[in-house]
Motif scaffolding. Structure first.
Motif, short mmCIF file in Angstrom:
data_model
loop_
_atom_site.label_atom_id
_atom_site.label_comp_id
_atom_site.label_asym_id
_atom_site.label_seq_id
_atom_site.Cartn_x
_atom_site.Cartn_y
_atom_site.Cartn_z
N ALA A 68 0.83 -1.21 0.00
CA ALA A 68 0.00 0.00 0.00
C ALA A 68 0.86 1.26 0.00
CB ALA A 68 -0.93 -0.01 1.21
N TRP A 69 1.84 1.32 0.89
CA TRP A 69 2.63 2.55 1.01
C TRP A 69 3.56 2.76 -0.19
CZ3 TRP A 69 0.78 6.33 3.27
CH2 TRP A 69 0.11 6.22 4.49
N ALA A 70 4.05 1.68 -0.78
CA ALA A 70 4.89 1.84 -1.97
C ALA A 70 4.09 2.52 -3.09
CB ALA A 70 5.42 0.49 -2.44
N LYS A 71 2.85 2.09 -3.27
CA LYS A 71 2.03 2.68 -4.33
C LYS A 71 1.73 4.15 -4.02
CE LYS A 71 -0.40 2.73 -8.09
NZ LYS A 71 0.26 2.58 -9.41
N VAL A 72 1.35 4.43 -2.78
CA VAL A 72 1.00 5.81 -2.41
C VAL A 72 2.19 6.75 -2.53
CG1 VAL A 72 0.35 7.28 -0.46
CG2 VAL A 72 -0.95 5.22 -0.94
N LEU A 73 3.36 6.33 -2.05
CA LEU A 73 4.52 7.22 -2.10
C LEU A 73 5.07 7.35 -3.51
CD1 LEU A 73 5.30 8.82 0.34
CD2 LEU A 73 4.23 6.69 1.02
N ALA A 74 4.89 6.32 -4.33
CA ALA A 74 5.27 6.45 -5.74
C ALA A 74 4.39 7.50 -6.41
CB ALA A 74 5.13 5.10 -6.45
N PHE A 77 5.45 11.03 -5.44
CA PHE A 77 6.66 11.54 -6.10
C PHE A 77 6.60 11.43 -7.62
CE2 PHE A 77 8.37 10.95 -1.80
CZ PHE A 77 9.00 12.18 -1.64
N GLY A 78 5.46 11.01 -8.16
CA GLY A 78 5.32 10.96 -9.61
C GLY A 78 6.10 9.86 -10.26
N ILE A 79 6.29 8.74 -9.56
CA ILE A 79 7.01 7.59 -10.09
C ILE A 79 6.00 6.50 -10.44
CG2 ILE A 79 8.83 5.90 -9.68
CD1 ILE A 79 9.79 8.82 -9.58
N THR A 198 7.41 5.83 6.10
CA THR A 198 8.60 6.68 6.15
C THR A 198 9.69 6.16 5.23
OG1 THR A 198 8.08 7.34 8.42
CG2 THR A 198 10.35 7.68 7.67
N GLU A 199 9.90 4.84 5.26
CA GLU A 199 10.96 4.27 4.43
C GLU A 199 10.60 4.28 2.95
OE1 GLU A 199 13.22 1.60 7.77
OE2 GLU A 199 12.34 0.56 6.07
N MET A 200 9.33 4.07 2.63
CA MET A 200 8.92 4.17 1.23
C MET A 200 9.00 5.62 0.75
SD MET A 200 8.46 1.12 0.12
CE MET A 200 9.77 0.60 1.27
N SER A 205 11.76 9.23 -2.79
CA SER A 205 12.36 10.57 -2.85
C SER A 205 13.74 10.55 -3.50
CB SER A 205 12.47 11.17 -1.44
OG SER A 205 13.51 10.55 -0.69
N GLN A 206 14.36 9.36 -3.54
CA GLN A 206 15.70 9.23 -4.11
C GLN A 206 15.70 8.94 -5.61
OE1 GLN A 206 18.50 9.75 -1.95
NE2 GLN A 206 16.68 10.48 -0.86
N ILE A 207 14.52 8.68 -6.17
CA ILE A 207 14.45 8.32 -7.59
C ILE A 207 14.49 9.56 -8.46
CG2 ILE A 207 13.12 7.10 -9.35
CD1 ILE A 207 14.28 5.33 -7.07
N LYS A 208 15.40 9.57 -9.41
CA LYS A 208 15.53 10.67 -10.36
C LYS A 208 14.77 10.32 -11.63
CE LYS A 208 20.11 11.98 -8.66
NZ LYS A 208 20.08 11.00 -7.55
#
Length: 210
Positions: A68-74, A77-79, A198-200, A205-208
């Motif tokens: 769930a959090w991976a999808k939301v944080l992606a 950040f527009g990933i 937090t970790e996701m 946030s590190q993805i360019k």
């Protein structure tokens, strides 16, 4: 860019995400997360679909929270990614884990009783995440070109081979199940959800973006 993207999230999730601070993540933990960052970055650089399958023994708590959090944080950040989860055996999505996500702002609709399917709405602009306990090779999950993210020690030890996985990346979390039936239960599930979010947040946030 992020401020525009975050408005895609439901208001309560937006508020929760906005409160996240990555200062709590240690250097040692960042090193654990780096292979996941590298994998996502490599897929983005090659303009390939990024598929992440989060795996734990019962697919009932930690793997569901990370999906769930991976999808939301992606999204935040527009990933572009597709997130999945699975286990070594089928049980049921734990109610305390479901409650933790609801308390973080997700809207949930449950269908069924023994192993309910839970539709989590997190945005007005994206389809809900439909989540339930399943094996890692369930038909709903990818069969190739994905990373297997091992979120618990048991699954990592008992699944020496994940068919179709391009990468196998251990990102293990302590099991909130240890506090089931205790006065600390809700607080510990909330704590684990916050840690994973937090970790996701840090990972994406590190993805360019290219």
């Amino acid at each position: 860019m992020t401020m525009n993207l975050i408005t895609q999230l439901l208001p309560n999730i937006e508020e929760f995400v906005s409160s996240i601070s990555v200062e709590s993540i240690s250097k040692e933990r960042k090193a654990v997360l780096q292979p996941l960052i590298n994998y996502i970055q490599s897929k983005q650089d090659q303009d390939e679909v990024t598929q992440l399958n989060f795996i734990c023994t019962h697919n009932s708590r930690r793997s569901q929270l990370t999906q769930a959090w991976a999808k939301v944080l992606a999204v935040h950040f527009g990933i572009q990614i597709d997130s999945f989860s699975g286990g070594v055996e089928v049980t049921a999505f734990n109610q305390s884990a479901i409650n933790a996500l609801i308390n973080n702002g997700f809207k949930a609709e449950l269908e069924g009783e023994t192993n309910p399917k839970v539709s989590f709405t997190f945005s007005e602009n994206h389809a809900p995440l439909v989540m339930f306990s399943k094996k890692f090779d369930d038909a709903i999950n990818p069969v190739e070109d994905f990373a297997a993210i091992m979120t618990c020690s048991d699954a990592d030890a008992n699944c020496p081979f994940i068919a179709g996985a391009e990468r196998r990346i251990p990102v293990k979390y302590d099991d909130p199940k240890l506090f089931d039936g205790t006065p600390e239960e809700a607080a510990k599930y909330a704590e684990r959800s916050l840690q994973i979010a937090t970790e996701m947040f840090y990972v994406f946030s590190q993805i360019k973006k290219s």
